[in-house]
Design an enzyme around this catalytic site. Sequence first.
Site, PDB file in Angstrom:
ATOM      1  N   ASN A  76       0.964  -1.164   0.058  1.00  0.00           N
ATOM      2  CA  ASN A  76      -0.108  -0.039  -0.089  1.00  0.00           C
ATOM      3  C   ASN A  76       0.693   1.164  -0.041  1.00  0.00           C
ATOM      4  O   ASN A  76       1.343   1.502   1.118  1.00  0.00           O
ATOM      5  CB  ASN A  76      -0.833  -0.004   1.234  1.00  0.00           C
ATOM      6  CG  ASN A  76      -1.762   1.198   1.357  1.00  0.00           C
ATOM      7  OD1 ASN A  76      -1.695   2.050   0.409  1.00  0.00           O
ATOM      8  ND2 ASN A  76      -2.351   1.344   2.543  1.00  0.00           N
ATOM      9  N   GLU A  90      -7.002   4.513   7.606  1.00  0.00           N
ATOM     10  CA  GLU A  90      -6.743   5.996   7.536  1.00  0.00           C
ATOM     11  C   GLU A  90      -8.116   6.428   6.645  1.00  0.00           C
ATOM     12  O   GLU A  90      -8.441   7.642   6.945  1.00  0.00           O
ATOM     13  CB  GLU A  90      -5.537   6.117   6.623  1.00  0.00           C
ATOM     14  CG  GLU A  90      -4.240   5.806   7.466  1.00  0.00           C
ATOM     15  CD  GLU A  90      -2.986   5.294   6.796  1.00  0.00           C
ATOM     16  OE1 GLU A  90      -3.109   5.478   5.422  1.00  0.00           O
ATOM     17  OE2 GLU A  90      -2.239   4.969   7.589  1.00  0.00           O
ATOM     18  N   GLY A 100       2.137   1.737  10.813  1.00  0.00           N
ATOM     19  CA  GLY A 100       3.052   2.949  10.677  1.00  0.00           C
ATOM     20  C   GLY A 100       3.811   3.387  11.743  1.00  0.00           C
ATOM     21  O   GLY A 100       4.337   4.603  12.040  1.00  0.00           O
ATOM     22  N   SER A 121       3.119  -2.559  10.343  1.00  0.00           N
ATOM     23  CA  SER A 121       4.593  -2.475  10.565  1.00  0.00           C
ATOM     24  C   SER A 121       5.265  -3.842  10.442  1.00  0.00           C
ATOM     25  O   SER A 121       6.347  -4.262  10.810  1.00  0.00           O
ATOM     26  CB  SER A 121       4.719  -2.122  11.941  1.00  0.00           C
ATOM     27  OG  SER A 121       4.470  -0.732  12.270  1.00  0.00           O
ATOM     28  N   GLU A 163      -5.813  -5.348  10.167  1.00  0.00           N
ATOM     29  CA  GLU A 163      -4.840  -4.480  10.571  1.00  0.00           C
ATOM     30  C   GLU A 163      -4.895  -3.539  11.708  1.00  0.00           C
ATOM     31  O   GLU A 163      -5.973  -2.633  11.891  1.00  0.00           O
ATOM     32  CB  GLU A 163      -4.717  -3.504   9.561  1.00  0.00           C
ATOM     33  CG  GLU A 163      -4.357  -4.046   8.113  1.00  0.00           C
ATOM     34  CD  GLU A 163      -3.838  -2.953   7.226  1.00  0.00           C
ATOM     35  OE1 GLU A 163      -2.714  -2.961   6.603  1.00  0.00           O
ATOM     36  OE2 GLU A 163      -4.505  -1.638   6.908  1.00  0.00           O
ATOM     37  N   LYS A 178      -0.002   4.292  -0.304  1.00  0.00           N
ATOM     38  CA  LYS A 178      -0.691   5.319   0.076  1.00  0.00           C
ATOM     39  C   LYS A 178      -0.388   6.614  -0.446  1.00  0.00           C
ATOM     40  O   LYS A 178      -0.123   6.628  -1.887  1.00  0.00           O
ATOM     41  CB  LYS A 178      -0.076   5.524   1.767  1.00  0.00           C
ATOM     42  CG  LYS A 178      -0.106   4.382   2.706  1.00  0.00           C
ATOM     43  CD  LYS A 178       0.049   4.606   4.287  1.00  0.00           C
ATOM     44  CE  LYS A 178       0.198   3.413   4.854  1.00  0.00           C
ATOM     45  NZ  LYS A 178       0.113   3.318   6.495  1.00  0.00           N
ATOM     46  N   HIS A 212      -9.529   0.880   4.507  1.00  0.00           N
ATOM     47  CA  HIS A 212      -8.367   1.095   5.299  1.00  0.00           C
ATOM     48  C   HIS A 212      -8.581   2.112   6.511  1.00  0.00           C
ATOM     49  O   HIS A 212      -9.373   3.074   6.600  1.00  0.00           O
ATOM     50  CB  HIS A 212      -7.392   1.824   4.421  1.00  0.00           C
ATOM     51  CG  HIS A 212      -5.836   1.826   5.114  1.00  0.00           C
ATOM     52  ND1 HIS A 212      -5.431   2.533   6.027  1.00  0.00           N
ATOM     53  CD2 HIS A 212      -4.588   0.976   5.070  1.00  0.00           C
ATOM     54  CE1 HIS A 212      -4.239   2.388   6.421  1.00  0.00           C
ATOM     55  NE2 HIS A 212      -3.810   1.470   5.806  1.00  0.00           N
TER      56      HIS A 212
HETATM   57  C1  PEP Z   1      -0.853  -0.157   6.123  1.00  0.00           C
HETATM   58  O1  PEP Z   1      -0.884   1.016   5.905  1.00  0.00           O
HETATM   59  O2  PEP Z   1      -1.793  -0.826   5.481  1.00  0.00           O
HETATM   60  C2  PEP Z   1       0.082  -0.591   6.523  1.00  0.00           C
HETATM   61  C3  PEP Z   1       0.120  -1.830   7.262  1.00  0.00           C
HETATM   62  O3  PEP Z   1       1.245   0.313   7.073  1.00  0.00           O
HETATM   63  P1  PEP Z   1       2.586  -0.085   7.640  1.00  0.00           P
HETATM   64  O4  PEP Z   1       3.011  -1.355   7.317  1.00  0.00           O
HETATM   65  O5  PEP Z   1       3.616   1.019   7.391  1.00  0.00           O
HETATM   66  O6  PEP Z   1       2.434  -0.230   9.135  1.00  0.00           O
END
Ligand code: PEP
Length: 254
Positions: A9, A100, A176, A216, A170, A11, A98
């Site tokens: 992703n 976000e 993040g 992460s 998630e 973003k 997601h």
């Molecule tokens: C994401 O935004 O879907 C995600 C998993 O981000 P990160 O790997 O940076 O934590």
Amino acid sequence: MRKKIVAGNWKMNLDYNEGLALFSEIINMFKDEATGQQHAVVCSPFIHLHSLVQLAKGYHNVGVGAQNAHQAEAGAYTGEISAKMVKSVGAGYVILGHSERRQYFGESNELLAKKTDTALAHDLTPIFCIGETLQEREANQHFDIIKSQLVDGIFHLDATQFGKLVIAYEPVWAIGTGVTASSDQAQEIHAFIRKEIAAKYNQQVADDTTILYGGSCNPKNAPELFAQPDIDGGLIGGASLKSRDFIDIVKVFN
Ligand code: PEP
């Protein structure tokens, strides 16, 4: 056998040229290093989609996806993009729900149910994201939150439609932040999701559903996470912006 997938992703990162350069590196590494069993998906900003689809031609195990699509077919929704438009450039996937988007754009489970219907109607594979916040986990509400995201977001689908989805668990507190769910914590939720799917549909549908972990994830922690029986790959944010790291995560499955 359900599909194992590692999806990136991007973003709101990478201008047009940067995105093409990164994807070219990913494709070259995939060509040289991947086995036939590995599936990679890159979910880019809209501006890259058409070009990435062209670059991915001939690589059947490399998919391209968007990060959002509107619930309506078309209309006066300035600044939005439709599922039909995403499909028209050859993309196969779309991330929906997601955290976000839920947090910054107020996307509710009810809205996401409509977006899921529209994406499926245009033959896109939704990567449907669910997950609890830190506050919800600390209040011991995580199972209830996950269940309501499933029930209100995607359990209205019939079994055939549901079979076209990919789910991504998630935990919001791991996205993040550099904090990863432990493999036990992630497996516990993945098993819970699969149990809920089996109760709603049947064991076969549950066994066939790909459930990704996101938060992460990196080349170091991916092997232990992906070794869990109910974790079928990852949705990768930060580490998907580095070709070496992304491909190393893809290669965890062999
Ligand atoms: C994401 O935004 O879907 C995600 C998993 O981000 P990160 O790997 O940076 O934590």
